[in-house]
Enzyme design. Structure first.
Site, short mmCIF file in Angstrom:
data_model
loop_
_atom_site.label_atom_id
_atom_site.label_comp_id
_atom_site.label_asym_id
_atom_site.label_seq_id
_atom_site.Cartn_x
_atom_site.Cartn_y
_atom_site.Cartn_z
N GLY A 212 56.92 52.82 -17.27
CA GLY A 212 57.57 52.59 -16.19
C GLY A 212 58.55 51.48 -16.14
N GLU A 213 58.96 51.25 -15.13
CA GLU A 213 60.16 50.38 -14.75
C GLU A 213 60.17 49.51 -13.87
OE1 GLU A 213 65.15 50.71 -14.50
OE2 GLU A 213 63.94 52.55 -14.83
N GLY A 214 60.08 48.21 -14.01
CA GLY A 214 60.23 47.26 -12.72
C GLY A 214 61.60 46.77 -12.28
N ALA A 215 61.46 46.04 -11.61
CA ALA A 215 62.69 45.46 -10.67
C ALA A 215 63.60 44.86 -11.57
CB ALA A 215 62.17 44.45 -9.52
N HIS A 216 63.09 44.15 -12.57
CA HIS A 216 64.05 43.56 -13.61
C HIS A 216 63.63 43.84 -14.99
CE1 HIS A 216 64.64 41.31 -9.83
NE2 HIS A 216 65.58 41.20 -10.36
N GLY A 217 63.15 44.79 -15.39
CA GLY A 217 62.67 45.32 -16.80
C GLY A 217 62.03 46.41 -16.94
N VAL B 296 59.02 48.58 -18.84
CA VAL B 296 57.38 48.54 -18.99
C VAL B 296 56.96 49.48 -20.21
CG1 VAL B 296 54.87 48.28 -18.17
CG2 VAL B 296 57.00 47.51 -16.60
N LYS C 91 55.89 44.26 -20.48
CA LYS C 91 57.33 44.41 -19.65
C LYS C 91 58.56 43.51 -20.39
CE LYS C 91 58.93 43.56 -14.93
NZ LYS C 91 58.56 43.11 -13.68
N ASP D 95 58.71 42.65 -2.41
CA ASP D 95 59.28 44.00 -2.76
C ASP D 95 57.78 45.11 -2.55
OD1 ASP D 95 60.92 46.41 -3.61
OD2 ASP D 95 60.81 45.98 -5.63
#
Length: 332
Positions: free
Chosen positions: A11-16, A18, A33, A125
């Site tokens: 996946g993808e977080g707010a700042h990187g 995963v 992450k 968030d």
């Protein structure tokens, strides 16, 4: 990173980004992450805040941070791996989640928020894709890239450009920089409504969405606020920058038509314009919503995560097959 065997992107977080991986020493499946930054500059504040928040927040309904690794111009957070999100449950499950299951998810969610707030941390968030679910069905709050420490005694200001717009509290949309933990409670109310409706409460369906468009949708649903129902609204930074046609609030039974009176009462309490009137997380946990029939479902009756994951993989495979067989056309 030779201690880990990559198993694909998760996946993808707010700042990187995963990634899913296996710890070669323990054979435990973990989430990595990876957050990149300029090695000639200090580590970004958002990264430091996420690390600090995860170190402090050790609780059953908060994602667990196992370790921190430095790799060249990036830092890697080694965390527990959780196979899907609440967004996946809402979107992919063959049989829609029922009210009893929703109450169990909400109870775990509010327990995590309560622990977070008691430790003076606001997430900023909260949304279904940031609520991850374990193989055993336990919901955990993740992605603390926008988290901040909050203290009532500190007269500090914060950025109002936080939270995904569909879940962004109205004080943020009006440019407030002195908000409180209650912006998270607004997001919780939006997510509860989404679980009931099986779709977001305040979505913008056009491209290039703005705070003004989002505010128009909220006001069109909850009515135009004034000083009587929201003391201080006219003093917010962006209040006088644009005027909206006056609207009357819709009734909650039309906004969330399939909800009973106790569910509507909890949603309405969390989606109040005046943040001072929104309940604390522990107050919400004592709402009648959790104590009337149907009661929260036991864990053994929660949606089967393995089936949801299988359904997600089937949909992904179908999408990839369509792409492979899509006719290649030259466009001019």
């Amino acid at each position: 990173m030779e201690d880990f065997r990559p198993l694909g992107r998760a996946g993808e977080g707010a700042h990187g980004f995963v990634f899913k991986a296996m710890d070669k020493k323990t054979h435990r499946i973990v989430a990595l992450k990876k957050i990149c930054f300029n090695p000639n500059h200090p580590m970004p504040k958002n990264t430091m805040r996420e690390i600090c928040a995860l170190r402090v927040l050790k609780a059953p309904n908060i994602v667990e941070l196992y370790d921190i690794r430095g790799v060249e111009s990036s830092v890697v957070l080694v965390m527990e791996y959780l196979p899907c999100s609440l967004s996946d449950v809402i979107s992919y499950i063959e049989n829609p989640i029922n009210l009893s299951q929703i109450k169990t998810y909400m109870k775990m969610f509010l327990c995590g928020v309560n622990f977070m707030h008691r430790n003076h941390i606001m997430h900023r968030d909260l949304k279904p894709s940031n609520l991850l679910i374990s193989h055993s069905g336990v919901l955990k709050i993740a992605d603390f890239g926008l988290a901040r420490i909050y203290k009532k005694t500190d007269l500090r200001t914060y950025s109002h450009q936080v939270a995904t717009r569909w879940y962004r509290a109205p004080e943020l949309l009006y440019g407030s920089r002195t908000y409180t933990l209650k912006i998270d409670i607004w997001s919780v109310g939006c997510i509860l409504g989404e679980m009931i409706n099986k779709k977001p409460l305040f979505p913008i369906l056009s491209q290039g969405e703005t705070d003004i468009e989002q505010l128009a949708i909220v006001l069109g649903t909850l009515g135009t606020p004034d000083e009587e129902i929201w003391p201080g609204v006219t003093s917010l930074p962006d209040y006088k920058k644009i005027s909206f046609s006056r609207t009357t609030p819709k009734t909650w039974d039309t906004v969330v038509p399939n909800a009973d009176e106790h569910t509507l009462d909890l949603i309405a309490s969390m989606l109040r314009y005046n943040e001072a009137e929104r309940p604390e997380a522990d107050e919400a946990l004592n709402n009648d919503f959790f104590f009337v029939s149907p009661r929260p479902a036991p864990m053994k009756e929660m949606p089967p995560i393995s089936k949801i994951k299988m359904k997600m993989n089937e949909k992904l495979s179908t999408f990839e097959h369509v792409l492979e067989n899509f006719p290649r056309t030259n466009f001019r």
